[in-house]
Design an enzyme around this catalytic site. Structure first.
Site, PDB file in Angstrom:
ATOM      1  N   GLN A  19       0.847  -1.187   0.000  1.00 12.75           N
ATOM      2  CA  GLN A  19       0.000   0.000   0.000  1.00 12.75           C
ATOM      3  C   GLN A  19       0.878   1.230   0.000  1.00 12.75           C
ATOM      4  O   GLN A  19       1.726   1.418   0.869  1.00 12.75           O
ATOM      5  CB  GLN A  19      -0.910   0.015   1.239  1.00 12.75           C
ATOM      6  CG  GLN A  19      -1.810   1.228   1.307  1.00 12.75           C
ATOM      7  CD  GLN A  19      -2.759   1.175   2.494  1.00 12.75           C
ATOM      8  OE1 GLN A  19      -2.820   0.185   3.201  1.00 12.75           O
ATOM      9  NE2 GLN A  19      -3.505   2.250   2.707  1.00 12.75           N
ATOM     10  N   GLY A  20       0.721   2.062  -1.021  1.00 13.38           N
ATOM     11  CA  GLY A  20       1.473   3.309  -1.112  1.00 13.38           C
ATOM     12  C   GLY A  20       0.551   4.498  -1.065  1.00 13.38           C
ATOM     13  O   GLY A  20      -0.655   4.366  -0.837  1.00 13.38           O
ATOM     14  N   GLU A  38      -0.337   6.381  -3.528  1.00 14.82           N
ATOM     15  CA  GLU A  38      -1.178   6.500  -4.712  1.00 14.82           C
ATOM     16  C   GLU A  38      -2.031   5.268  -4.998  1.00 14.82           C
ATOM     17  O   GLU A  38      -3.048   5.381  -5.661  1.00 14.82           O
ATOM     18  CB  GLU A  38      -0.303   6.795  -5.942  1.00 14.82           C
ATOM     19  CG  GLU A  38       0.281   8.185  -5.975  1.00 14.82           C
ATOM     20  CD  GLU A  38      -0.792   9.264  -6.110  1.00 14.82           C
ATOM     21  OE1 GLU A  38      -1.702   9.097  -6.943  1.00 14.82           O
ATOM     22  OE2 GLU A  38      -0.712  10.260  -5.386  1.00 14.82           O
ATOM     23  N   ALA A  39      -1.601   4.096  -4.535  1.00 14.45           N
ATOM     24  CA  ALA A  39      -2.303   2.878  -4.952  1.00 14.45           C
ATOM     25  C   ALA A  39      -2.122   1.743  -3.959  1.00 14.45           C
ATOM     26  O   ALA A  39      -1.186   1.740  -3.155  1.00 14.45           O
ATOM     27  CB  ALA A  39      -1.812   2.446  -6.337  1.00 14.45           C
ATOM     28  N   LEU A  40      -3.046   0.780  -4.040  1.00  9.82           N
ATOM     29  CA  LEU A  40      -2.945  -0.475  -3.311  1.00  9.82           C
ATOM     30  C   LEU A  40      -2.705  -1.581  -4.326  1.00  9.82           C
ATOM     31  O   LEU A  40      -3.264  -1.550  -5.425  1.00  9.82           O
ATOM     32  CB  LEU A  40      -4.229  -0.775  -2.528  1.00  9.82           C
ATOM     33  CG  LEU A  40      -4.478   0.027  -1.253  1.00  9.82           C
ATOM     34  CD1 LEU A  40      -4.957   1.423  -1.581  1.00  9.82           C
ATOM     35  CD2 LEU A  40      -5.509  -0.689  -0.379  1.00  9.82           C
ATOM     36  N   VAL A  41      -1.884  -2.557  -3.955  1.00  7.49           N
ATOM     37  CA  VAL A  41      -1.562  -3.664  -4.857  1.00  7.49           C
ATOM     38  C   VAL A  41      -2.028  -4.971  -4.211  1.00  7.49           C
ATOM     39  O   VAL A  41      -1.690  -5.266  -3.060  1.00  7.49           O
ATOM     40  CB  VAL A  41      -0.055  -3.725  -5.164  1.00  7.49           C
ATOM     41  CG1 VAL A  41       0.268  -4.928  -6.047  1.00  7.49           C
ATOM     42  CG2 VAL A  41       0.396  -2.433  -5.844  1.00  7.49           C
ATOM     43  N   LYS A  51      -3.847  -3.687  -9.384  1.00  6.95           N
ATOM     44  CA  LYS A  51      -3.431  -2.408  -8.818  1.00  6.95           C
ATOM     45  C   LYS A  51      -4.621  -1.464  -8.820  1.00  6.95           C
ATOM     46  O   LYS A  51      -5.256  -1.253  -9.855  1.00  6.95           O
ATOM     47  CB  LYS A  51      -2.279  -1.809  -9.641  1.00  6.95           C
ATOM     48  CG  LYS A  51      -1.735  -0.503  -9.053  1.00  6.95           C
ATOM     49  CD  LYS A  51      -0.488  -0.039  -9.803  1.00  6.95           C
ATOM     50  CE  LYS A  51       0.067   1.232  -9.184  1.00  6.95           C
ATOM     51  NZ  LYS A  51       1.312   1.677  -9.854  1.00  6.95           N
ATOM     52  N   ASP A  59      10.361   6.533  -9.748  1.00  7.10           N
ATOM     53  CA  ASP A  59      10.354   6.041  -8.361  1.00  7.10           C
ATOM     54  C   ASP A  59      11.232   4.799  -8.266  1.00  7.10           C
ATOM     55  O   ASP A  59      10.799   3.749  -7.816  1.00  7.10           O
ATOM     56  CB  ASP A  59       8.921   5.731  -7.915  1.00  7.10           C
ATOM     57  CG  ASP A  59       8.822   5.421  -6.421  1.00  7.10           C
ATOM     58  OD1 ASP A  59       9.718   5.844  -5.666  1.00  7.10           O
ATOM     59  OD2 ASP A  59       7.856   4.757  -6.006  1.00  7.10           O
TER      60      ASP A  59
END
Length: 268
Positions: free
Chosen positions: A23-24, A26-29, A56, A167
């Site tokens: 989990q970042g 901008e997004a969850l994976v 994603k 990144d």
């Protein structure tokens, strides 16, 4: 908040067993065993792993106006999917695009990597930690040297196609098994959410610098060698493509970016 987001994506994909893996901002994976449209008894062709898939999900941002947020989410999700498709067409190793739901901020993609003997995922960071625990001879052995050169080569492939990752950390680089019987790996780059097209030498130098700093942070004992091998691999592709002047431009700009970084550190 993360629980609400997970519940939201589960409502969008109610028939999928989703396991959150990262989990970042901008997004969850998520990882799932179910393909977005193929039945379970039919395995997709051309994928490294046909039993697991990455989902994603870019969640909506409640602080943005609803219509603007929908537009941004749709645009960024579609942009990342297009880039994955482009990378595949360039034969650059990255997750293959499987499906796209831009309106809901969802990308389905290939699962790359494997589980190390200690159970951790085969990101570059985890793999280096794993071999470092075996001792110095493994940490700076020929295999580590080969892998770091492959990492540099992979980044150079991006940059020579005027793409910057945006990144580059050792968590966004994955080792992929090339053999089940021997330690032979290829390297893939993942998470292109902040990537863009750029022919600016500055952007390429910053890409490399971000990874160098990540390696210093997570592998301080051996980072000097890792970064040296990284640049050897990067330089080797520029040499193959007879782009020596372009390499020298990146090398000079990288030195300037490092100097700026040191000055910022001194000033706090």
């Amino acid at each position: 908040m993360s629980k609400e987001i997970i519940e939201r994506v589960e409502k969008i994909l109610p028939d999928f067993d989703l396991k959150l893996v990262s989990q970042g901002a901008e997004a969850l994976v998520f990882v799932t065993e179910k393909h977005p449209y193929l039945p379970k008894d039919i395995k997709p062709a051309g994928l490294t792993n046909v039993n697991n898939f990455i989902v994603k999900y870019r969640p909506r941002k409640p602080y943005r106006h609803e219509k603007l947020d929908l537009q941004i989410t749709k645009s960024r999700t579609a942009g990342e999917a297009k880039l994955l498709y482009k990378l595949d067409s360039l034969n650059i190793k990255a997750p293959k695009l499987i499906a796209l739901d831009a309106i809901n901020g969802i990308i389905w993609m290939e699962f790359l990597g494997f589980r190390l003997p200690n159970g951790n995922f085969s990101s570059l960071k985890n793999w280096l930690w794993f071999i470092e625990k075996k001792g110095e001879s493994e940490a700076i052995g020929q295999l580590a040297k080969d892998v770091m050169r492959l990492v540099g080569y992979a980044i150079a492939e991006l940059h020579l196609n005027e793409i910057v990752h945006g990144d580059l950390t050792s968590s966004n680089i994955v080792l992929v098994k090339e053999s089940e019987t021997e330690e032979k790996y290829s390297v893939a780059l993942i998470d292109f959410g902040l990537s863009s097209y750029s022919n600016l030498v500055e952007d390429k130098a910053v890409d490399i610098y971000v990874l160098e700093r990540a390696l210093v942070s997570t592998h301080p004992q051996f980072s000097e060698l890792y970064n040296e091998w990284l640049l050897e691999g990067y330089h080797s592709l520029y040499s193959e493509k007879k782009k020596i002047n372009a390499w020298r431009d990146v090398e000079r700009r990288l030195a300037a970016v490092r100097l700026r970084g040191r000055k910022r550190s001194m000033l706090g």
